[in-house]
Design an enzyme around this catalytic site. Structure first.
Site, PDB file in Angstrom:
ATOM      1  N   ASP A  70       0.824  -1.216   0.000  1.00  9.46           N
ATOM      2  CA  ASP A  70       0.000   0.000   0.000  1.00  9.46           C
ATOM      3  C   ASP A  70       0.857   1.265   0.000  1.00  9.46           C
ATOM      4  OD1 ASP A  70       0.981  -0.352   2.576  1.00  9.46           O
ATOM      5  OD2 ASP A  70      -0.970  -0.701   3.478  1.00  9.46           O
ATOM      6  N   ASN A  92      -7.138  -2.540  14.345  1.00 12.59           N
ATOM      7  CA  ASN A  92      -8.551  -2.799  14.050  1.00 12.59           C
ATOM      8  C   ASN A  92      -8.712  -3.975  13.086  1.00 12.59           C
ATOM      9  OD1 ASN A  92      -7.716  -1.798  11.600  1.00 12.59           O
ATOM     10  ND2 ASN A  92      -9.109  -0.060  11.553  1.00 12.59           N
ATOM     11  N   HIS A 105      -7.044  -4.323  10.205  1.00  9.81           N
ATOM     12  CA  HIS A 105      -6.832  -4.054   8.784  1.00  9.81           C
ATOM     13  C   HIS A 105      -5.601  -4.788   8.281  1.00  9.81           C
ATOM     14  CE1 HIS A 105      -4.451  -0.141   9.726  1.00  9.81           C
ATOM     15  NE2 HIS A 105      -3.585  -0.979   9.182  1.00  9.81           N
ATOM     16  N   GLU A 150      -9.678  -1.731   5.351  1.00  7.16           N
ATOM     17  CA  GLU A 150     -10.265  -1.380   6.634  1.00  7.16           C
ATOM     18  C   GLU A 150     -11.510  -2.221   6.925  1.00  7.16           C
ATOM     19  OE1 GLU A 150      -8.654   0.376   8.580  1.00  7.16           O
ATOM     20  OE2 GLU A 150      -8.067   2.341   7.846  1.00  7.16           O
TER      21      GLU A 150
HETATM   22  C1  GLP Z   1      -0.320   0.337   8.663  1.00  8.19           C
HETATM   23  C2  GLP Z   1      -0.028  -0.263   7.269  1.00  8.19           C
HETATM   24  C3  GLP Z   1      -0.185  -1.731   7.291  1.00  8.19           C
HETATM   25  C4  GLP Z   1       0.535  -2.197   8.537  1.00  8.19           C
HETATM   26  C5  GLP Z   1      -0.324  -1.895   9.729  1.00  8.19           C
HETATM   27  C6  GLP Z   1       0.295  -2.224  11.076  1.00  8.19           C
HETATM   28  O1  GLP Z   1      -1.308   1.279   8.652  1.00  8.19           O
HETATM   29  N1  GLP Z   1      -0.775   0.237   6.177  1.00  8.19           N
HETATM   30  O2  GLP Z   1       0.322  -2.307   6.113  1.00  8.19           O
HETATM   31  O3  GLP Z   1       0.733  -3.570   8.476  1.00  8.19           O
HETATM   32  O4  GLP Z   1      -0.773  -0.568   9.668  1.00  8.19           O
HETATM   33  O5  GLP Z   1       1.280  -1.323  11.422  1.00  8.19           O
HETATM   34  P1  GLP Z   1       2.323  -1.566  12.597  1.00  8.19           P
HETATM   35  O6  GLP Z   1       3.181  -2.693  12.154  1.00  8.19           O
HETATM   36  O7  GLP Z   1       3.065  -0.282  12.707  1.00  8.19           O
HETATM   37  O8  GLP Z   1       1.519  -1.891  13.788  1.00  8.19           O
END
Ligand code: GLP
Length: 239
Positions: free
Chosen positions: A67, A136, A138, A143
């Protein structure tokens, strides 16, 4: 889905790096699906070490990221383009042009999304997708919603995600839209979800135990036949 529980993020990074090392050595021209966020940073650090030691080489590898934010210059310090260069690409022998990220500033997001899907297809599909999980539930930037998404598309981020990610932005002002691979795109690869910390425990519970529901996108992983989840004890608390 296989679940492996570790003591800390360092052990997870070693295990994830082992999975990628085995793939790259068995198939030097493999296609890697990569993730951003805090979760994969130590895995990338370990892969860099192994590349510098000559254990692996990225010279024939192709990469696709999950993404990218919309409306953020590519060279902004918070773009995923910058993140990937800083945390992996600039420190390994991956040729320029072999890494692919969505262009969050494309004038026509639908065209950009369709082109990205085509590029993945032309590369032969993603062999292994590294996957972080949002608090959440995702995955990528898919989402919680009332239906599972299919292919790459432009998404409006939820308040929960904005709240979780705005700490990275100096003024707290962060993009409200992103381009992301869809759930079907992600599900086509072998998947390695990684997560640490108690704030991920509900999402990890749903991913492993179900029920499968688009209200927690990670729950779709429950149905995946070829996934190896790597988590610490805090993230595994609901299992
Ligand atoms: C972000 C990214 C995701 C990531 C997730 C978890 O918003 N878009 O691809 O895996 O949230 O992030 P983190 O590893 O910092 O908890």
């Amino acid at each position: 889905m296989e679940v492996r529980i570790f003591n800390n993020a360092d052990e997870i990074a070693q295990a994830a790096a082992d999975i990628f090392t085995n793939l790259i050595r068995a198939k030097p021209a493999c296609v890697l699906g990569l993730a951003t966020g805090a979760s994969p940073v130590e895995t990338y650090r370990e892969l860099i070490k192994r590349c510098k030691k000559g254990v692996i080489s990225f010279k024939d590898v192709k990469t696709f990221n999950l993404d990218e934010y919309c409306d953020l210059p590519r060279d902004d310090e918070n773009s995923y383009y910058t993140f990937m260069h800083k945390n992996l690409f600039d420190s390994v022998d991956l040729p320029a042009g072999s890494s692919h990220l969505l262009d969050g500033n494309a004038a026509d997001p639908e065209k950009e999304a369709a082109g990205y899907e085509k590029l993945i297809e032309l590369a032969g599909g993603i062999d292994i997708q590294l996957l972080g999980i949002g608090r959440n539930g995702h995955i990528g930037f898919n989402e919680p919603s009332d239906k599972f998404t299919e292919h790459t598309y432009k998404v409006k981020l939820t308040e929960s995600t904005i709240e979780a990610n705005k700490k990275y932005f100096d003024d707290g002002k962060m993009p409200h839209y992103a381009l992301t691979m869809g759930i079907s795109t992600i599900m086509q690869a072998k998947i390695v979800p990684i997560a640490t910390g108690s704030e991920k425990a509900d999402a990890i519970g749903a991913a492993v135990l179900g029920p499968v529901s688009p209200s927690c996108p990670a729950s779709v992983l429950h149905e995946h036949k070829d996934a190896v989840m790597l988590v610490d004890k805090a993230a595994a608390a609901k299992l």
